[in-house]
Design a protein around this motif. Structure first.
Motif, PDB file in Angstrom:
ATOM      1  N   MET A   1       0.801 -39.062 -41.228  1.00 33.73           N
ATOM      2  CA  MET A   1      -0.184 -39.852 -40.533  1.00 33.73           C
ATOM      3  C   MET A   1      -0.375 -41.145 -41.332  1.00 33.73           C
ATOM      4  SD  MET A   1      -4.126 -38.920 -39.365  1.00 33.73           S
ATOM      5  CE  MET A   1      -3.892 -37.250 -39.797  1.00 33.73           C
ATOM      6  N   VAL A   2      -0.351 -42.268 -40.629  1.00 32.98           N
ATOM      7  CA  VAL A   2      -0.610 -43.573 -41.238  1.00 32.98           C
ATOM      8  C   VAL A   2      -1.705 -44.228 -40.407  1.00 32.98           C
ATOM      9  CG1 VAL A   2       0.318 -45.823 -41.871  1.00 32.98           C
ATOM     10  CG2 VAL A   2       1.748 -43.781 -42.092  1.00 32.98           C
ATOM     11  N   ASP A   3      -2.792 -44.599 -41.078  1.00 39.86           N
ATOM     12  CA  ASP A   3      -3.959 -45.172 -40.404  1.00 39.86           C
ATOM     13  C   ASP A   3      -4.387 -44.326 -39.203  1.00 39.86           C
ATOM     14  OD1 ASP A   3      -4.432 -47.172 -42.184  1.00 39.86           O
ATOM     15  OD2 ASP A   3      -3.645 -48.796 -40.945  1.00 39.86           O
ATOM     16  N   PHE A   4      -4.408 -43.028 -39.435  1.00 46.10           N
ATOM     17  CA  PHE A   4      -4.889 -42.049 -38.467  1.00 46.10           C
ATOM     18  C   PHE A   4      -4.028 -41.948 -37.215  1.00 46.10           C
ATOM     19  CE2 PHE A   4      -8.402 -43.754 -40.979  1.00 46.10           C
ATOM     20  CZ  PHE A   4      -8.752 -42.611 -41.668  1.00 46.10           C
ATOM     21  N   VAL A   5      -2.793 -42.422 -37.292  1.00 49.88           N
ATOM     22  CA  VAL A   5      -1.832 -42.281 -36.203  1.00 49.88           C
ATOM     23  C   VAL A   5      -0.731 -41.341 -36.693  1.00 49.88           C
ATOM     24  CG1 VAL A   5      -0.142 -43.479 -34.744  1.00 49.88           C
ATOM     25  CG2 VAL A   5      -2.320 -44.586 -35.314  1.00 49.88           C
ATOM     26  N   HIS A   6      -0.468 -40.298 -35.913  1.00 52.87           N
ATOM     27  CA  HIS A   6       0.576 -39.345 -36.286  1.00 52.87           C
ATOM     28  C   HIS A   6       1.945 -39.945 -35.982  1.00 52.87           C
ATOM     29  CE1 HIS A   6      -1.931 -35.827 -37.124  1.00 52.87           C
ATOM     30  NE2 HIS A   6      -2.739 -36.320 -36.191  1.00 52.87           N
ATOM     31  N   HIS A   7       2.868 -39.741 -36.906  1.00 52.74           N
ATOM     32  CA  HIS A   7       4.253 -40.172 -36.728  1.00 52.74           C
ATOM     33  C   HIS A   7       5.138 -38.964 -36.972  1.00 52.74           C
ATOM     34  CE1 HIS A   7       3.240 -44.456 -36.582  1.00 52.74           C
ATOM     35  NE2 HIS A   7       2.346 -44.163 -37.509  1.00 52.74           N
ATOM     36  N   ARG A   8       5.938 -38.632 -35.986  1.00 48.35           N
ATOM     37  CA  ARG A   8       6.845 -37.501 -36.133  1.00 48.35           C
ATOM     38  C   ARG A   8       7.925 -37.875 -37.141  1.00 48.35           C
ATOM     39  NH1 ARG A   8       8.475 -32.873 -34.532  1.00 48.35           N
ATOM     40  NH2 ARG A   8      10.591 -32.391 -33.884  1.00 48.35           N
ATOM     41  N   CYS A   9       8.078 -37.050 -38.140  1.00 45.96           N
ATOM     42  CA  CYS A   9       9.038 -37.331 -39.210  1.00 45.96           C
ATOM     43  C   CYS A   9      10.134 -36.274 -39.218  1.00 45.96           C
ATOM     44  CB  CYS A   9       8.338 -37.379 -40.564  1.00 45.96           C
ATOM     45  SG  CYS A   9       7.214 -38.764 -40.725  1.00 45.96           S
ATOM     46  N   ALA A  10      11.264 -36.649 -38.701  1.00 48.16           N
ATOM     47  CA  ALA A  10      12.453 -35.806 -38.739  1.00 48.16           C
ATOM     48  C   ALA A  10      13.351 -36.356 -39.843  1.00 48.16           C
ATOM     49  CB  ALA A  10      13.153 -35.866 -37.381  1.00 48.16           C
ATOM     50  N   PRO A  11      14.403 -35.635 -40.223  1.00 47.24           N
ATOM     51  CA  PRO A  11      15.324 -36.193 -41.219  1.00 47.24           C
ATOM     52  C   PRO A  11      15.801 -37.581 -40.789  1.00 47.24           C
ATOM     53  CG  PRO A  11      15.830 -33.893 -40.853  1.00 47.24           C
ATOM     54  CD  PRO A  11      14.790 -34.278 -39.818  1.00 47.24           C
ATOM     55  N   GLY A  12      15.763 -38.507 -41.725  1.00 44.20           N
ATOM     56  CA  GLY A  12      16.179 -39.871 -41.442  1.00 44.20           C
ATOM     57  C   GLY A  12      15.046 -40.788 -41.025  1.00 44.20           C
ATOM     58  N   THR A  13      13.807 -40.298 -41.088  1.00 45.20           N
ATOM     59  CA  THR A  13      12.664 -41.138 -40.730  1.00 45.20           C
ATOM     60  C   THR A  13      12.208 -41.913 -41.951  1.00 45.20           C
ATOM     61  OG1 THR A  13      11.925 -39.562 -39.061  1.00 45.20           O
ATOM     62  CG2 THR A  13      10.303 -41.147 -39.830  1.00 45.20           C
ATOM     63  N   LEU A  14      11.931 -43.181 -41.752  1.00 41.24           N
ATOM     64  CA  LEU A  14      11.428 -44.036 -42.820  1.00 41.24           C
ATOM     65  C   LEU A  14      10.045 -44.496 -42.394  1.00 41.24           C
ATOM     66  CD1 LEU A  14      13.119 -46.402 -45.050  1.00 41.24           C
ATOM     67  CD2 LEU A  14      11.512 -47.490 -43.511  1.00 41.24           C
ATOM     68  N   LEU A  15       9.057 -44.292 -43.244  1.00 41.11           N
ATOM     69  CA  LEU A  15       7.704 -44.773 -42.982  1.00 41.11           C
ATOM     70  C   LEU A  15       7.411 -45.941 -43.908  1.00 41.11           C
ATOM     71  CD1 LEU A  15       5.599 -41.476 -42.687  1.00 41.11           C
ATOM     72  CD2 LEU A  15       6.482 -42.911 -40.855  1.00 41.11           C
ATOM     73  N   HIS A  16       6.903 -47.004 -43.340  1.00 46.78           N
ATOM     74  CA  HIS A  16       6.516 -48.171 -44.133  1.00 46.78           C
ATOM     75  C   HIS A  16       4.998 -48.240 -44.124  1.00 46.78           C
ATOM     76  CE1 HIS A  16       5.708 -52.591 -44.587  1.00 46.78           C
ATOM     77  NE2 HIS A  16       6.345 -52.288 -45.690  1.00 46.78           N
ATOM     78  N   VAL A  17       4.399 -48.020 -45.286  1.00 40.62           N
ATOM     79  CA  VAL A  17       2.948 -48.028 -45.418  1.00 40.62           C
ATOM     80  C   VAL A  17       2.571 -49.252 -46.242  1.00 40.62           C
ATOM     81  CG1 VAL A  17       0.932 -46.722 -46.168  1.00 40.62           C
ATOM     82  CG2 VAL A  17       2.958 -45.505 -45.334  1.00 40.62           C
ATOM     83  N   SER A  18       1.830 -50.149 -45.625  1.00 37.57           N
ATOM     84  CA  SER A  18       1.413 -51.383 -46.289  1.00 37.57           C
ATOM     85  C   SER A  18       0.188 -51.126 -47.151  1.00 37.57           C
ATOM     86  CB  SER A  18       1.075 -52.450 -45.248  1.00 37.57           C
ATOM     87  OG  SER A  18       2.220 -52.804 -44.516  1.00 37.57           O
ATOM     88  N   PRO A  19      -0.076 -51.989 -48.134  1.00 39.07           N
ATOM     89  CA  PRO A  19      -1.291 -51.843 -48.943  1.00 39.07           C
ATOM     90  C   PRO A  19      -2.528 -51.823 -48.046  1.00 39.07           C
ATOM     91  CG  PRO A  19       0.150 -53.492 -49.895  1.00 39.07           C
ATOM     92  CD  PRO A  19       0.736 -53.128 -48.561  1.00 39.07           C
ATOM     93  N   GLY A  20      -3.433 -50.931 -48.350  1.00 43.26           N
ATOM     94  CA  GLY A  20      -4.662 -50.816 -47.587  1.00 43.26           C
ATOM     95  C   GLY A  20      -4.591 -49.833 -46.435  1.00 43.26           C
ATOM     96  N   GLN A  21      -3.391 -49.421 -46.056  1.00 37.58           N
ATOM     97  CA  GLN A  21      -3.278 -48.432 -44.991  1.00 37.58           C
ATOM     98  C   GLN A  21      -3.519 -47.042 -45.567  1.00 37.58           C
ATOM     99  OE1 GLN A  21       0.666 -49.548 -43.339  1.00 37.58           O
ATOM    100  NE2 GLN A  21      -0.433 -49.750 -41.389  1.00 37.58           N
ATOM    101  N   VAL A  22      -4.070 -46.169 -44.748  1.00 37.24           N
ATOM    102  CA  VAL A  22      -4.342 -44.801 -45.155  1.00 37.24           C
ATOM    103  C   VAL A  22      -3.138 -43.945 -44.797  1.00 37.24           C
ATOM    104  CG1 VAL A  22      -5.850 -42.808 -44.802  1.00 37.24           C
ATOM    105  CG2 VAL A  22      -6.802 -45.117 -44.775  1.00 37.24           C
ATOM    106  N   GLN A  23      -2.687 -43.151 -45.758  1.00 38.51           N
ATOM    107  CA  GLN A  23      -1.538 -42.276 -45.535  1.00 38.51           C
ATOM    108  C   GLN A  23      -1.945 -40.848 -45.824  1.00 38.51           C
ATOM    109  OE1 GLN A  23       1.652 -42.949 -48.264  1.00 38.51           O
ATOM    110  NE2 GLN A  23       3.011 -41.526 -47.268  1.00 38.51           N
ATOM    111  N   ARG A  24      -1.534 -39.949 -44.959  1.00 41.59           N
ATOM    112  CA  ARG A  24      -1.801 -38.528 -45.164  1.00 41.59           C
ATOM    113  C   ARG A  24      -0.519 -37.771 -44.877  1.00 41.59           C
ATOM    114  NH1 ARG A  24      -4.090 -34.433 -41.401  1.00 41.59           N
ATOM    115  NH2 ARG A  24      -4.525 -32.661 -42.711  1.00 41.59           N
ATOM    116  N   LEU A  25      -0.078 -36.991 -45.847  1.00 45.40           N
ATOM    117  CA  LEU A  25       1.129 -36.188 -45.699  1.00 45.40           C
ATOM    118  C   LEU A  25       0.747 -34.770 -45.316  1.00 45.40           C
ATOM    119  CD1 LEU A  25       3.042 -37.422 -48.863  1.00 45.40           C
ATOM    120  CD2 LEU A  25       3.340 -38.187 -46.517  1.00 45.40           C
TER     121      LEU A  25
END
Length: 143
Positions: A1-25
């Motif tokens: 989850m980045v900024d309270f939006v869920h992102h489906r993460c399958a193999p090969g997924t790249l998440l870009h989290v900018s400074p100030g964004q909230v990340q939850r694994l």
């Protein structure tokens, strides 16, 4: 989850989290820690050399969060991240890391960022439903 939006993460997924964004694994299921594996690359904005091609990636806090690394690119991306990690461990092990090690880390990070900018744009990158170019400009100014 980045900024309270869920992102489906399958193999090969790249998440870009900018400074100030909230990340939850996600938490690994009990007894199944191998369910989730990730490589994180963290750096300050001042660390990589300024490259015009990486500016949209680094200086657009509201850009696309999730990208898929094409199958053909995954091995080279994994090697680039592994080399960056190896040099970082060397810098940590050498308490007074030589300037050449720091410069090498900067260049390896720049190469990785250039590879990321070369990836196909995610399908969700179309922002026409949010006001076209005006809304992203407003977001940048607000940020």
């Amino acid at each position: 989850m980045v900024d309270f939006v869920h992102h489906r993460c399958a193999p090969g997924t790249l998440l870009h989290v900018s400074p100030g964004q909230v990340q939850r694994l996600p938490q690994a299921a009990a007894g199944h820690p191998e369910d989730f594996q990730a490589v994180m690359v963290r750096f300050t904005a001042a660390f990589p050399p300024r490259l015009q091609r990486t500016d949209p990636l680094l200086n657009h806090p509201f850009g696309p969060v999730a990208r898929t690394i094409p199958q053909a690119e995954r091995e080279s991306m994994a090697r680039a991240m592994a080399e960056l990690a190896q040099e970082y461990r060397r810098a940590v092990d050498e308490a007074d890391a030589a300037d050449i090690t720091i410069d090498l880390l900067r260049q390896l990070l720049s190469a990785l960022l250039l590879r990321i900018t070369r990836l196909p744009a995610p399908e969700t990158a179309d922002r026409s439903d949010t006001g076209g170019d005006i809304f992203p400009c407003f977001q940048r100014e607000l940020e």
